[in-house]
Scaffold this active site. Structure first.
Site, PDB file in Angstrom:
ATOM      1  N   LYS A 173       0.846  -1.198   0.000  1.00 11.19           N
ATOM      2  CA  LYS A 173       0.000   0.000   0.000  1.00 11.19           C
ATOM      3  C   LYS A 173       0.881   1.248   0.000  1.00 11.19           C
ATOM      4  O   LYS A 173       1.524   1.587   0.977  1.00 11.19           O
ATOM      5  CB  LYS A 173      -0.904   0.058   1.231  1.00 11.19           C
ATOM      6  CG  LYS A 173      -1.887   1.233   1.111  1.00 11.19           C
ATOM      7  CD  LYS A 173      -2.192   1.862   2.446  1.00 11.19           C
ATOM      8  CE  LYS A 173      -1.924   3.320   2.627  1.00 11.19           C
ATOM      9  NZ  LYS A 173      -2.086   4.297   1.602  1.00 11.19           N
ATOM     10  N   GLY A 226       6.659   5.771   8.075  1.00 11.84           N
ATOM     11  CA  GLY A 226       5.752   6.918   8.086  1.00 11.84           C
ATOM     12  C   GLY A 226       5.865   7.662   9.396  1.00 11.84           C
ATOM     13  O   GLY A 226       6.931   7.700  10.010  1.00 11.84           O
ATOM     14  N   SER A 227       4.756   8.211   9.831  1.00  9.32           N
ATOM     15  CA  SER A 227       4.794   9.103  10.992  1.00  9.32           C
ATOM     16  C   SER A 227       4.656   8.326  12.301  1.00  9.32           C
ATOM     17  O   SER A 227       4.192   7.187  12.330  1.00  9.32           O
ATOM     18  CB  SER A 227       3.654  10.106  10.872  1.00  9.32           C
ATOM     19  OG  SER A 227       2.426   9.423  10.842  1.00  9.32           O
ATOM     20  N   VAL A 230       0.860   7.172  13.462  1.00 13.74           N
ATOM     21  CA  VAL A 230       0.357   6.019  12.695  1.00 13.74           C
ATOM     22  C   VAL A 230       1.149   4.767  13.080  1.00 13.74           C
ATOM     23  O   VAL A 230       0.581   3.695  13.316  1.00 13.74           O
ATOM     24  CB  VAL A 230       0.417   6.281  11.173  1.00 13.74           C
ATOM     25  CG1 VAL A 230       0.005   5.037  10.401  1.00 13.74           C
ATOM     26  CG2 VAL A 230      -0.490   7.455  10.792  1.00 13.74           C
ATOM     27  N   GLY A 231       2.449   4.917  13.214  1.00 14.47           N
ATOM     28  CA  GLY A 231       3.298   3.779  13.609  1.00 14.47           C
ATOM     29  C   GLY A 231       2.892   3.211  14.958  1.00 14.47           C
ATOM     30  O   GLY A 231       2.830   1.986  15.134  1.00 14.47           O
ATOM     31  N   GLU A 248       9.580   2.291  10.796  1.00 13.92           N
ATOM     32  CA  GLU A 248      10.560   3.369  10.619  1.00 13.92           C
ATOM     33  C   GLU A 248       9.773   4.667  10.645  1.00 13.92           C
ATOM     34  O   GLU A 248       8.906   4.875   9.796  1.00 13.92           O
ATOM     35  CB  GLU A 248      11.308   3.237   9.294  1.00 13.92           C
ATOM     36  CG  GLU A 248      12.275   2.076   9.234  1.00 13.92           C
ATOM     37  CD  GLU A 248      13.359   2.130  10.288  1.00 13.92           C
ATOM     38  OE1 GLU A 248      13.627   3.224  10.844  1.00 13.92           O
ATOM     39  OE2 GLU A 248      13.931   1.072  10.583  1.00 13.92           O
ATOM     40  N   GLN A 329       0.711  19.473   3.799  1.00 11.35           N
ATOM     41  CA  GLN A 329       2.075  19.492   4.339  1.00 11.35           C
ATOM     42  C   GLN A 329       2.580  20.938   4.420  1.00 11.35           C
ATOM     43  O   GLN A 329       3.241  21.327   5.376  1.00 11.35           O
ATOM     44  CB  GLN A 329       2.984  18.625   3.444  1.00 11.35           C
ATOM     45  CG  GLN A 329       4.351  18.352   4.025  1.00 11.35           C
ATOM     46  CD  GLN A 329       4.309  17.425   5.229  1.00 11.35           C
ATOM     47  OE1 GLN A 329       3.343  16.700   5.439  1.00 11.35           O
ATOM     48  NE2 GLN A 329       5.340  17.487   6.052  1.00 11.35           N
ATOM     49  N   GLU A 380       9.448  16.966  14.753  1.00 13.13           N
ATOM     50  CA  GLU A 380       9.763  16.817  13.338  1.00 13.13           C
ATOM     51  C   GLU A 380       8.851  17.724  12.512  1.00 13.13           C
ATOM     52  O   GLU A 380       7.641  17.742  12.695  1.00 13.13           O
ATOM     53  CB  GLU A 380       9.554  15.367  12.916  1.00 13.13           C
ATOM     54  CG  GLU A 380       9.949  15.151  11.469  1.00 13.13           C
ATOM     55  CD  GLU A 380       9.747  13.725  11.019  1.00 13.13           C
ATOM     56  OE1 GLU A 380       8.643  13.204  11.215  1.00 13.13           O
ATOM     57  OE2 GLU A 380      10.695  13.152  10.478  1.00 13.13           O
TER      58      GLU A 380
HETATM   59  P1  NAP Z   1       1.950   8.792   7.428  1.00  8.60           P
HETATM   60  O1  NAP Z   1       0.823   9.715   7.406  1.00  8.60           O
HETATM   61  O2  NAP Z   1       2.270   8.080   8.690  1.00  8.60           O
HETATM   62  O3  NAP Z   1       1.666   7.726   6.287  1.00  8.60           O
HETATM   63  C1  NAP Z   1       2.526   6.659   5.974  1.00  8.60           C
HETATM   64  C2  NAP Z   1       1.703   5.561   5.320  1.00  8.60           C
HETATM   65  O4  NAP Z   1       0.792   5.005   6.288  1.00  8.60           O
HETATM   66  C3  NAP Z   1       0.837   6.054   4.174  1.00  8.60           C
HETATM   67  O5  NAP Z   1       0.767   5.065   3.183  1.00  8.60           O
HETATM   68  C4  NAP Z   1      -0.499   6.256   4.858  1.00  8.60           C
HETATM   69  O6  NAP Z   1      -1.607   6.284   3.989  1.00  8.60           O
HETATM   70  C5  NAP Z   1      -0.530   5.068   5.787  1.00  8.60           C
HETATM   71  N1  NAP Z   1      -1.476   5.172   6.894  1.00  8.60           N
HETATM   72  C6  NAP Z   1      -2.068   6.293   7.401  1.00  8.60           C
HETATM   73  N2  NAP Z   1      -2.904   5.960   8.397  1.00  8.60           N
HETATM   74  C7  NAP Z   1      -2.852   4.605   8.527  1.00  8.60           C
HETATM   75  C8  NAP Z   1      -3.477   3.669   9.384  1.00  8.60           C
HETATM   76  N3  NAP Z   1      -4.341   4.037  10.338  1.00  8.60           N
HETATM   77  N4  NAP Z   1      -3.191   2.352   9.248  1.00  8.60           N
HETATM   78  C9  NAP Z   1      -2.313   1.942   8.324  1.00  8.60           C
HETATM   79  N5  NAP Z   1      -1.697   2.786   7.471  1.00  8.60           N
HETATM   80  C10 NAP Z   1      -1.946   4.103   7.580  1.00  8.60           C
HETATM   81  O7  NAP Z   1       3.298   9.467   6.928  1.00  8.60           O
HETATM   82  P2  NAP Z   1       3.446  10.351   5.600  1.00  8.60           P
HETATM   83  O8  NAP Z   1       2.685  11.596   5.831  1.00  8.60           O
HETATM   84  O9  NAP Z   1       3.162   9.559   4.401  1.00  8.60           O
HETATM   85  O10 NAP Z   1       5.029  10.569   5.601  1.00  8.60           O
HETATM   86  C11 NAP Z   1       5.671  11.510   6.417  1.00  8.60           C
HETATM   87  C12 NAP Z   1       6.201  10.868   7.694  1.00  8.60           C
HETATM   88  O11 NAP Z   1       6.916   9.670   7.430  1.00  8.60           O
HETATM   89  C13 NAP Z   1       7.178  11.746   8.421  1.00  8.60           C
HETATM   90  O12 NAP Z   1       6.828  11.795   9.779  1.00  8.60           O
HETATM   91  C14 NAP Z   1       8.524  11.058   8.242  1.00  8.60           C
HETATM   92  O13 NAP Z   1       9.451  11.229   9.252  1.00  8.60           O
HETATM   93  C15 NAP Z   1       8.173   9.643   8.116  1.00  8.60           C
HETATM   94  N6  NAP Z   1       9.165   8.928   7.326  1.00  8.60           N
HETATM   95  C16 NAP Z   1      10.039   8.113   7.962  1.00  8.60           C
HETATM   96  C17 NAP Z   1      11.010   7.427   7.260  1.00  8.60           C
HETATM   97  C18 NAP Z   1      11.948   6.501   7.961  1.00  8.60           C
HETATM   98  O14 NAP Z   1      12.483   5.623   7.344  1.00  8.60           O
HETATM   99  N7  NAP Z   1      12.177   6.644   9.231  1.00  8.60           N
HETATM  100  C19 NAP Z   1      11.089   7.567   5.885  1.00  8.60           C
HETATM  101  C20 NAP Z   1      10.194   8.425   5.253  1.00  8.60           C
HETATM  102  C21 NAP Z   1       9.228   9.085   5.984  1.00  8.60           C
HETATM  103  P3  NAP Z   1      -2.137   7.669   3.344  1.00  8.60           P
HETATM  104  O15 NAP Z   1      -1.759   7.597   1.951  1.00  8.60           O
HETATM  105  O16 NAP Z   1      -3.605   7.665   3.521  1.00  8.60           O
HETATM  106  O17 NAP Z   1      -1.492   8.802   4.089  1.00  8.60           O
END
Ligand code: NAP
Ligand code: MG
Length: 478
Positions: A173, A226-227, A230-231, A248, A329, A380
């Site tokens: 996904k 991701g964030s 959510v994690g 991550e 964002q 962040e």
């Molecule tokens: P996000 O909102 O947490 O989304 C990440 C993924 O999770 C997306 O595919 C999202 O779908 C999905 N998601 C959202 N809610 C969910 C739920 N309840 N259950 C399962 N999946 C769900 O993060 P983002 O806005 O895409 O990315 C930005 C964040 O990612 C930042 O905080 C950044 O630090 C972090 N990040 C971390 C790394 C790392 O390796 N540490 C790398 C890149 C990014 P949607 O498409 O609906 O949002």
């Protein structure tokens, strides 16, 4: 008519239950395409396909897995310009960065093609006479891969490639902001000779598709990037039903500049690490911690450099910083700029919206002087915003660097071998960079963090086997 990016379920391209639109953040008049969005039922179809396909792929030979992954890697690399262009158009990082990401995705598939052949086990004598013991690795089963938007080819690659290399079946996904990249990758994977159902792409919202994957008893393991919020939800749901999970999440990565650093190199590390890819990297250097004797000189030079950064359309030649990925964002990032100001941090440059030939989410890169307790120095932001913190001496710099709930990456600029060794040992982060930007890692070694940044086994490199395989110990009396 806009192209429709479809799901890939059980070896077939499927339309969705609803339709979403992907737009170009550099030019809001440019629609990249429409994409299929699934509901829970359609997500479950993909899960059942993955579960039914488990045996066929788990029992395939390492040579076959090598060939599939190697073919995917070769095509990604051969088409890097075209894929890079699509990525820059959909996500907004600059074309050279996007081409490099497509190349890297190809390198990752090629690395894991080799890993499929190198899977090792142990054979050793038992403590009992006549008995042999074998320790082998087997696929985990069905893995759900949930990816963010900021590396729409590389992050999916570093989850999909090891999953397939070690015989798992996959439901992927992607983030809703980058369906075209996900589709392009799926289209290459779909032509690689995998049995139907081994790889599935399902698009749609995190709340619907993501949550259905996380809650499904058919899923044996979940890899999420991701964030933090959510994690945390995924961890709670996965542990309740004892699924394997790897997270991550965010970072608030420090880059320390010691008084003996090469100033040109330190400024370049800061600019690269903090602002390239529009600061939308989990490894971005968002805290620049500078030792007192060089603080003023560093700030002056960095401000001059940041002011001159060329912010423009991601596909335009010479652009150094593309737009912010989307309106939401952009609002978040601007909100933090307001918070920084209202808490008394000093805005040295940037932070304002800028206009270009095309209407896009353009923001002037912002640089703050902050105090350690300011929210912009603790949370962040995930955008082109960095803050400088002043340290009395090297030990103070180290303490400031570690004073964070995160622990993904940390950097230090110094000419001293002794300080470099000291910081490498004492920084509480999964990755440490010496005289290099905090962002920009190799594809063949482990990636991940400590503390609030990560959970579970590392991604990438041979270490990825900890997550994508499960160990079996067999005893034989001959
Ligand atoms: P996000 O909102 O947490 O989304 C990440 C993924 O999770 C997306 O595919 C999202 O779908 C999905 N998601 C959202 N809610 C969910 C739920 N309840 N259950 C399962 N999946 C769900 O993060 P983002 O806005 O895409 O990315 C930005 C964040 O990612 C930042 O905080 C950044 O630090 C972090 N990040 C971390 C790394 C790392 O390796 N540490 C790398 C890149 C990014 P949607 O498409 O609906 O949002
Ligand atoms: Mg999101």
């Amino acid at each position: 008519m806009a192209q429709l990016f479809k799901h890939y379920i059980n070896g077939r391209w499927e339309t969705g239950v609803t339709i979403g639109v992907s737009e170009n953040p550099s030019d809001l008049a440019d629609v990249v395409g429409e994409f299929a969005r699934a509901d829970a039922n359609q997500t479950e179809q993909a899960l059942r396909a993955a579960a039914d396909a488990r045996g066929a792929w788990a029992d395939s030979t390492p040579q076959r897995r090598f060939e599939v992954l190697d073919a995917i890697g070769s095509e990604l690399i051969a088409r890097k310009e075209e894929l890079g262009k699509l990525l820059a158009r959909e996500e907004g990082k600059t074309l050279p960065e996007a081409i490099a990401e497509a190349t890297r995705a190809g390198m990752i598939f090629k690395f894991f093609a080799g890993e499929a052949l190198r899977l090792r086990g142990d054979r050793l004598p038992s403590v009992r006479p006549g008995v042999d013991v074998e320790v082998t690795r087997e696929p985990v089963g069905v893995v759900a891969l949930i990816a963010p938007w900021n590396f729409p080819l590389a992050i999916p690659a570093w989850k999909i490639a090891p999953a397939l290399a070690w015989g798992n079946s996959v439901v992927f996904k992607p983030a809703e902001l980058v369906p075209a990249c996900a589709f392009a990758l799926a289209e290459i994977i779909a032509r690689s000779g995998l049995p139907a159902g081994v790889f599935n792409l399902v698009m749609g919202s995190g709340r619907m598709v993501g949550q259905t994957l996380v809650d499904s008893p058919l899923v044996d393991a979940i890899s999420f990037t991701g964030s933090v919020p959510v994690g945390e939800g995924i961890l709670a749901a996965a542990s309740a039903r004892r699924a394997k999970v790897q997270l991550e999440m965010g970072g608030k990565n420090p880059l320390i500049v010691l008084a003996d650093a090469d100033m040109d190199q330190a400024v370049e590390c800061a600019v690269q690490g903090a602002y390239f890819s529009t600061g939308q990297r989990c490894t971005a250097s968002s805290r620049l911690i500078v030792e007192a004797p060089v603080h003023q000189a560093f700030v002056d030079r960095l401000r001059e450099r940041v002011r001159k950064l060329k912010v423009d359309h991601a596909l335009k030649r010479g652009t150094e910083i593309g737009p912010v990925v989307d309106a939401r964002q952009l609002e978040t990032v601007r909100g933090y700029i307001d918070i920084g100001r209202s808490e008394g941090a000093e805005l040295l440059c940037g932070g304002e919206l800028i206009e270009r030939e095309t209407r896009g989410h353009y923001l002037a890169p912002a640089l703050f002087l902050a105090q350690p307790q300011h929210r912009i120095a603790r949370e962040e932001i995930f955008g082109p915003v960095a803050c400088v913190l002043r340290a009395d001496d090297a030990e103070h710099a180290l303490a400031l660097a570690n004073d964070t709930p995160f622990g993904l990456c940390a950097g230090v600029c110094t000419r001293s071998l002794k300080q470099a060794s000291h910081f490498k040992r004492q920084l509480q982060a999964g990755m440490v960079m010496v005289n290099l930007p905090t962002a920009g890692v190799d594809p063949h070694v482990p990636f991940g963090g400590r503390k609030g940044s990560s959970y579970g086994p590392r991604e990438q490199g041979a270490y990825a086997a900890e997550f994508y395989t499960t160990v079996k110990t067999a005893y034989t009396l001959a």
